[in-house]
Design a protein around this motif. Structure first.
Motif, PDB file in Angstrom:
ATOM      1  N   LYS A  25       0.826  -1.208   0.000  1.00 55.75           N
ATOM      2  CA  LYS A  25       0.000   0.000   0.000  1.00 55.75           C
ATOM      3  C   LYS A  25       0.860   1.259   0.000  1.00 55.75           C
ATOM      4  CE  LYS A  25      -3.863   1.997   2.586  1.00 55.75           C
ATOM      5  NZ  LYS A  25      -4.570   1.947   3.882  1.00 55.75           N
ATOM      6  N   GLU A  26       1.916   1.221   0.830  1.00 55.92           N
ATOM      7  CA  GLU A  26       2.722   2.430   0.975  1.00 55.92           C
ATOM      8  C   GLU A  26       4.118   2.081   1.487  1.00 55.92           C
ATOM      9  OE1 GLU A  26       2.017   6.907   2.836  1.00 55.92           O
ATOM     10  OE2 GLU A  26       1.371   5.215   4.002  1.00 55.92           O
ATOM     11  N   GLU A  83      -0.398  -0.964  11.995  1.00 56.18           N
ATOM     12  CA  GLU A  83      -0.976  -0.586  10.695  1.00 56.18           C
ATOM     13  C   GLU A  83      -0.463  -1.451   9.536  1.00 56.18           C
ATOM     14  OE1 GLU A  83      -0.602   3.658  10.176  1.00 56.18           O
ATOM     15  OE2 GLU A  83      -1.820   4.060  11.951  1.00 56.18           O
ATOM     16  N   ASN A  84      -0.329  -2.757   9.776  1.00 59.83           N
ATOM     17  CA  ASN A  84       0.088  -3.716   8.735  1.00 59.83           C
ATOM     18  C   ASN A  84       1.465  -3.426   8.152  1.00 59.83           C
ATOM     19  OD1 ASN A  84      -2.427  -4.930   9.019  1.00 59.83           O
ATOM     20  ND2 ASN A  84      -3.315  -3.748   7.326  1.00 59.83           N
ATOM     21  N   VAL A  85       2.319  -2.857   8.969  1.00 61.41           N
ATOM     22  CA  VAL A  85       3.633  -2.458   8.448  1.00 61.41           C
ATOM     23  C   VAL A  85       4.692  -3.532   8.729  1.00 61.41           C
ATOM     24  CG1 VAL A  85       5.549  -0.833   8.797  1.00 61.41           C
ATOM     25  CG2 VAL A  85       3.215   0.024   8.469  1.00 61.41           C
ATOM     26  N   VAL A  86       5.467  -3.831   7.680  1.00 65.28           N
ATOM     27  CA  VAL A  86       6.675  -4.645   7.813  1.00 65.28           C
ATOM     28  C   VAL A  86       7.820  -3.652   8.004  1.00 65.28           C
ATOM     29  CG1 VAL A  86       8.213  -6.289   6.674  1.00 65.28           C
ATOM     30  CG2 VAL A  86       5.735  -6.376   6.235  1.00 65.28           C
ATOM     31  N   ARG A  87       8.469  -3.727   9.165  1.00 62.97           N
ATOM     32  CA  ARG A  87       9.490  -2.726   9.493  1.00 62.97           C
ATOM     33  C   ARG A  87      10.873  -3.228   9.097  1.00 62.97           C
ATOM     34  NH1 ARG A  87       9.914  -0.996  15.672  1.00 62.97           N
ATOM     35  NH2 ARG A  87       8.514  -2.783  15.677  1.00 62.97           N
ATOM     36  N   ILE A  88      11.606  -2.386   8.401  1.00 61.02           N
ATOM     37  CA  ILE A  88      12.960  -2.733   7.970  1.00 61.02           C
ATOM     38  C   ILE A  88      13.946  -1.803   8.654  1.00 61.02           C
ATOM     39  CG2 ILE A  88      14.487  -2.959   5.982  1.00 61.02           C
ATOM     40  CD1 ILE A  88      12.097  -3.530   4.287  1.00 61.02           C
ATOM     41  N   GLY A 145       9.263   1.405   6.537  1.00 57.10           N
ATOM     42  CA  GLY A 145       8.084   0.570   6.693  1.00 57.10           C
ATOM     43  C   GLY A 145       7.456   0.253   5.344  1.00 57.10           C
ATOM     44  N   ILE A 146       7.156  -1.034   5.150  1.00 55.29           N
ATOM     45  CA  ILE A 146       6.357  -1.423   3.983  1.00 55.29           C
ATOM     46  C   ILE A 146       4.959  -1.662   4.513  1.00 55.29           C
ATOM     47  CG2 ILE A 146       6.074  -3.065   2.087  1.00 55.29           C
ATOM     48  CD1 ILE A 146       8.954  -3.963   2.554  1.00 55.29           C
ATOM     49  N   GLN A 147       4.035  -0.774   4.180  1.00 58.19           N
ATOM     50  CA  GLN A 147       2.665  -0.980   4.636  1.00 58.19           C
ATOM     51  C   GLN A 147       1.940  -1.870   3.635  1.00 58.19           C
ATOM     52  OE1 GLN A 147      -0.278   2.112   4.496  1.00 58.19           O
ATOM     53  NE2 GLN A 147      -1.090   1.536   6.498  1.00 58.19           N
ATOM     54  N   LEU A 148       1.393  -2.973   4.137  1.00 56.25           N
ATOM     55  CA  LEU A 148       0.662  -3.897   3.265  1.00 56.25           C
ATOM     56  C   LEU A 148      -0.837  -3.567   3.318  1.00 56.25           C
ATOM     57  CD1 LEU A 148       2.376  -7.290   4.211  1.00 56.25           C
ATOM     58  CD2 LEU A 148       3.115  -5.595   2.538  1.00 56.25           C
ATOM     59  N   HIS A 149      -1.562  -4.097   2.363  1.00 50.46           N
ATOM     60  CA  HIS A 149      -3.013  -3.903   2.374  1.00 50.46           C
ATOM     61  C   HIS A 149      -3.677  -4.766   3.439  1.00 50.46           C
ATOM     62  CE1 HIS A 149      -3.591  -1.167  -0.945  1.00 50.46           C
ATOM     63  NE2 HIS A 149      -2.701  -1.836  -1.631  1.00 50.46           N
TER      64      HIS A 149
END
Ligand code: PLP
Length: 387
Positions: free
Chosen positions: A320-321, A356-361, A330-334
């Motif tokens: 998503k973002e 908020e569905n975020v994969v944190r790097i 952060g990779i925000q997923l749907h």
């Protein structure tokens, strides 16, 4: 059976050693570490200069009481003050202790000028300031406070809700405390213009500004502090995570005005600022605060964001973002990120969740280009499999 309490949901992986951006598991797998012990291993694992520092200092002196002068701590405090807004530092051992001390300093300042009713701290709802009793209530998260009674003194507003923020400031407010970039809360960056407005608001209301840089500070954002570009000068800044590179160090940085209230006996810590910790802190500081190092963080960040935004374009139904700043990404997923993170781990890439569905790097700050490429390749693969 494990005798460790079940307050963590641990993955069934353990590591025997690490080198740079890689961790090696006890079952002999090599993992690319893009969580860095949650923004802690700022120089990766077993950095030769940190190894040498620990080795040299451990032969000389580990611990003495704060009843004495500690030259290593004097040195680190000087470096932190020369690089930043701060005039004074109190050393702690963790982030929660640092944010807790920040709250104490704010309250004590108003006490010292005779404004005894100014004790309340205004924070963002569902932020993260640590796990002590006071700091969980500062975070204003139901999940964290449930079952732990009540600690008063905190008010909350929603991220980005400026109207509510202004309304929540009362005559009893002592300070506004926010993370410059919300970490656990989903990698949400407070824009520079907002930081400026926050400072103006605090000046107008004669209250203090506390910027929690425990996660986003110490060069993680590409600047030494994430608020630096805004030119805003906070009154109090708690730090921890990255400053020890893996050794537990926390600190609260403050300006002269508020530090005056911290007279002998007002705060203390048995371990805080001990020579071994301070030796490590000095070495980390010498490496991560140079212009060259920061430029490199910026360069890695730019490359990482470019590649991630390409993946976002390639997989618009999954990503998503892309959020964040520097190497706090952060990779925000749907949808819920749990499965995604598990798939990354299966492919030997370590990341961590955020709200908020975020994969944190959170790669080490000295991450190499080919390591970013490998991470991108694995994320691409996982996206393609989910699709
Ligand atoms: C991690 C964190 C803390 C707490 O640090 P600990 O060392 O876990 O106590 C506080 N504030 C922020 C913004 C953090 O990310």
């Amino acid at each position: 059976m494990s005798n460790l309490a079940k307050n963590y949901n641990r993955k069934k992986i353990s590591f025997s050693y690490g080198k740079g951006s890689y961790l090696f598991s006890t079952d002999r797998k090599k993992y690319l570490d893009m969580m860095s012990g949650i923004a802690v291993n700022s120089l990766g694992h077993a950095h030769p200069k940190l190894v040498k520092t620990i080795r040299d200092q451990s032969k000389k002196l580990w611990h003495v009481s704060n009843a004495f002068q500690i030259p290593e701590g004097e040195k680190l405090a000087k470096k932190l003050c020369q690089k930043t807004f701060a005039d004074y530092v109190i050393f702690q051992n963790s982030g929660a202790e640092a944010t807790e001390a920040a709250i104490k300093v704010a309250r004590r300042y108003f006490y010292s000028i005779g404004k005894l009713n100014k004790t309340r701290i205004l924070c963002i709802k569902n932020s993260f300031h640590g796990r002590t009793l006071a700091t969980i209530f500062a975070s204003g998260s139901k999940k964290m406070t449930q079952g732990f009674g009540h600690v008063g003194g905190f008010d909350h507003f929603d991220f980005g809700n400026h109207k509510s923020l202004k309304k929540k400031i009362t005559k009893n407010t002592a300070a506004i405390m926010v993370e410059t970039i919300m970490g656990e809360g989903g990698i949400k960056v407070i824009p520079d213009w907002c930081l400026k407005e926050l400072r103006k608001l605090c000046d107008k209301k004669k209250i203090l500004l506390i910027l929690d840089e425990v996660q986003c500070g110490i060069s993680r954002s590409g600047d030494f502090f994430a608020f630096e570009k805004s030119k805003v000068k906070p009154d109090i800044v708690p730090i921890a995570k990255g400053i020890g590179g893996g050794f537990p160090i926390g600190a609260v940085l403050m300006n002269k005005k508020v530090a005056k209230s911290m007279t002998p006996g007002t705060h203390g810590s048995t371990f805080g600022g001990n020579p071994l910790a301070m030796a490590v802190g000095n070495t980390v500081m010498d490496i991560v605060s140079t212009k060259k190092f920061l430029n490199n963080v910026k360069k890695s960040s730019k490359y990482f964001f470019l590649k991630l935004n390409k993946l976002k374009k390639k997989y618009p139904s999954i990503i998503k973002e892309i959020r964040g700043k520097g190497l706090l990404i952060g990779i925000q997923l749907h949808t819920d990120q749990t499965k995604f993170i598990k798939k990354l781990i299966d492919k030997q890439l370590l990341t961590i969740r955020a709200a908020e569905n975020v994969v944190r790097i959170l790669p080490p700050l000295n991450v190499k280009k080919n390591e970013i490429d490998l991470a991108i390749k694995i994320i691409d693969k996982v996206c393609s499999e989910i699709k």
